[in-house]
Structures are given as C-alpha cells and as structure tokens.
Write an enzyme that holds these catalytic residues in place. Sequence first.
Site, short mmCIF file in Angstrom:
data_model
loop_
_atom_site.label_atom_id
_atom_site.label_comp_id
_atom_site.label_asym_id
_atom_site.label_seq_id
_atom_site.Cartn_x
_atom_site.Cartn_y
_atom_site.Cartn_z
N SER A 1 -6.45 -6.32 38.81
CA SER A 1 -7.86 -5.99 38.77
C SER A 1 -8.54 -6.49 40.05
O SER A 1 -8.11 -6.14 41.14
CB SER A 1 -8.50 -6.56 37.50
OG SER A 1 -9.74 -5.96 37.22
N ASP B 1 -5.46 2.82 30.97
CA ASP B 1 -6.54 2.11 31.63
C ASP B 1 -7.75 3.03 31.83
O ASP B 1 -7.64 4.07 32.48
CB ASP B 1 -6.05 1.58 32.98
CG ASP B 1 -6.96 0.52 33.58
OD1 ASP B 1 -8.15 0.47 33.23
OD2 ASP B 1 -6.47 -0.26 34.42
N HIS C 1 -6.82 -1.51 30.17
CA HIS C 1 -6.81 -2.29 31.41
C HIS C 1 -6.23 -3.69 31.21
O HIS C 1 -5.47 -4.19 32.05
CB HIS C 1 -8.23 -2.39 31.94
CG HIS C 1 -8.36 -3.14 33.24
ND1 HIS C 1 -7.86 -2.65 34.42
CD2 HIS C 1 -8.94 -4.33 33.53
CE1 HIS C 1 -8.12 -3.51 35.40
NE2 HIS C 1 -8.77 -4.54 34.88
#
Length: 375
Positions: free
Chosen positions: A143, A311, A341
């Site tokens: 991320s 995601d 995610h």
Amino acid sequence: MPTLAPEGTLATQPIGDLVTEAGATITDATIAYQRWGEFRGEPDGNNNVLVIEHALTGDTDVADWWGPLIGPGLALDTDRWCVISTNVIGGCQGSTGPSSPHPDGRPWGSRFPAISIRDQVTAEKLLLDALGLTRVHAILGGSMGGARVLEWSLMYPEQLASACVIAVSARASAWQIGIQSAQISAIERDPAWHGGDYHGTGQAPTAGLAAARRIAHLTYRGEQEIDERFGTTPQTGENPLGRYRDPNQRFAVESYLDHQGRKLVERFDAGSYVVLTDSLNRHDIGRGRGGLNKALASITVPTMIVGVDTDILYPYHQQEHLSRNIGTLLGIAKLVSPIGHDAFLAEFRQMDRILRRFLDLSQTTSDEDAGDYMI
C-alpha cells in the site's frame, strides 16, 4: 559497521533538517525504527538487510502486523536476515509529525508541511545514512509502503539490490484521490480540528477521524467478504428498521465500522492521518520523469510485484500495469482472497510463499554481483 538499536526496541534517530520536494523545511526531524536479526555483510555492499515499509496507519512493529511472517525459520527469517522497519515521516509513532514538538516547543500542528512519497523516502535515506547503511539487500512494502518502495527504486537505485512492491499503483488514480479526499474532508470538517491546531486544546477531531476510518475501511476490505459477514443483519439488540431513523439502532456492518473507527482513534493522530493521506494523493512516479511508463522502464532494481484479486482500493490491473512496464521484473504474484486490499496483512500462508519466492529470486540475482559475502 552500522550502529543499530537493540533487537525489537523502538529507537529514534535524528536526521537533521528535511527539505521537502515542494520546498518546505522540517527542522530537526527524527525517524523511529525497529530492528530484528543480526547484521551481516558490508554496510556499503552485499549484506542481509531487509527494509520493511508499513502502510498508511501502520508502524514499525512488523512483529505485530506481520507476526506470522517474521522470526526464526519464517519467511522473514531473523536467523538469516536483519529486518529494519521505519515509522514514516509525518507519522505519530515516534517519527516527527504534526503532533511532535516544533523547535519552539509547541506542537507542529498546521505548521507541519505537506509531504510527498518522495519526501518519505528522502527521510528514510537520511535515516539509513545516519545508521551507517548505504546499501541494503531489499526493500519491501504494501500500500503506502509499496509506493515508497517504487520511489526508492527510482530515487536511490544504487542503494538497494532488490524490491518487492505490494498492492499499490504507479500513481494515484482519480478515484483514489476522490475517496481519500473525502476522508480528509471528514476530519477537517470536525469542529475540534481547529485548522489542524487542536493539539494542546484538550480537544481532538475524533469524530472526524472515526468517520474517515469508516470510509477507508470499506476500501480495505472486499465487497464479497463484507456482505457474507454481515448482510442486512441488525446489530444484536438493535433495530435499524424502526419507524424513525435512530443512529443508535444499527445494522451489524455499521457497528463493525464504528468499532474500526474507535480502534484507530485510540492509537492514531488525526493530523498524521491527513498528512499521510494527502501524500498518497500526491503519489505519481511519472511526475518529472517523462510519464509513468518511461519512469517504470527506467527501473533497474530487480522487482517483484504483488497484487490482490479483489482489491477495490488498488485494483489488480494496476499491478499488471506495473509488471508490464517495469524495467527489471523478477515476477508478479496474485493473492487470491475475498478480503480485498488488506489481504497482504491477513493471508499469511500465501504471503509466506510469495516472500520466500521473492527472497530466493533476489538472492539469485544478487549472487551474480556478490563479492566475498554470501547470505
């Protein structure tokens, strides 16, 4: 030899003044970090250092949020590797951020400048320099951490032998900027925000931060998972189908999101959330480098790309774009999970296989240039 903190101990390292990409200065900045495993090798050559980059509201404690992956015999084998994890500049877990004291003694608050992902990487380079490390074996992150890994590969390619980029894109999409700006707005509209200068007032924009987290959490989890867990079930003892709407009468999913909001409020600073979320909005590796594909093609660091099939926040096609265009690709791996995610923080069996494969490939690549030291 590098000077490292005792194993597992949260340490802080002054890095001096940090001048941001936009020209602001963070005076007397400090970066917090933790370390597991013993250093072996050469600080300016081949060694066993792995730098782990945390996500937006993460911290240095990899043993907490990636616990099943770090330790003796695990994927991040601390009998073999020296694992270092930093707390990002702008954060609130030991590194300088909005809640930290300004040199004048008062909190930085609204005076803390906007930062980019590149500024985060600059701060980390200053940290490694201060520790006596001018090269590491690999940098890994997911991320926001993955965005930092990409920038490391472009800004300081000579300082890392390999990279693993997880669940992120080459730039923020308009959708990502939109959903992240909505979170920022929720915080800034809280009356207790005080323009970012709430520290020391006895108030904090906790309602705004909790609302931001509720929005964000829906992008961290998969639609299928959320629906299968909660559906239209009322929260136990509550009735959301009454004659008038009552915020105290909730669906189970509302209670779950309220819980996620409360948990974040207990451990995270709203000012840091705004600064770091804004840095994600600014993420664009193509800026000033001739565009995304040209920037990706210029990456010479051998890189593994990892994505999640469900995601919503960083859809898998964005990792496919990275893999098709990156200059030196080690491989691409897909996490298959209904979680969305957050799968890279939850699907430990799959992540174990992926990280072991990445480290095997990175070792093969680095062996070609290895000197006397072999991991």
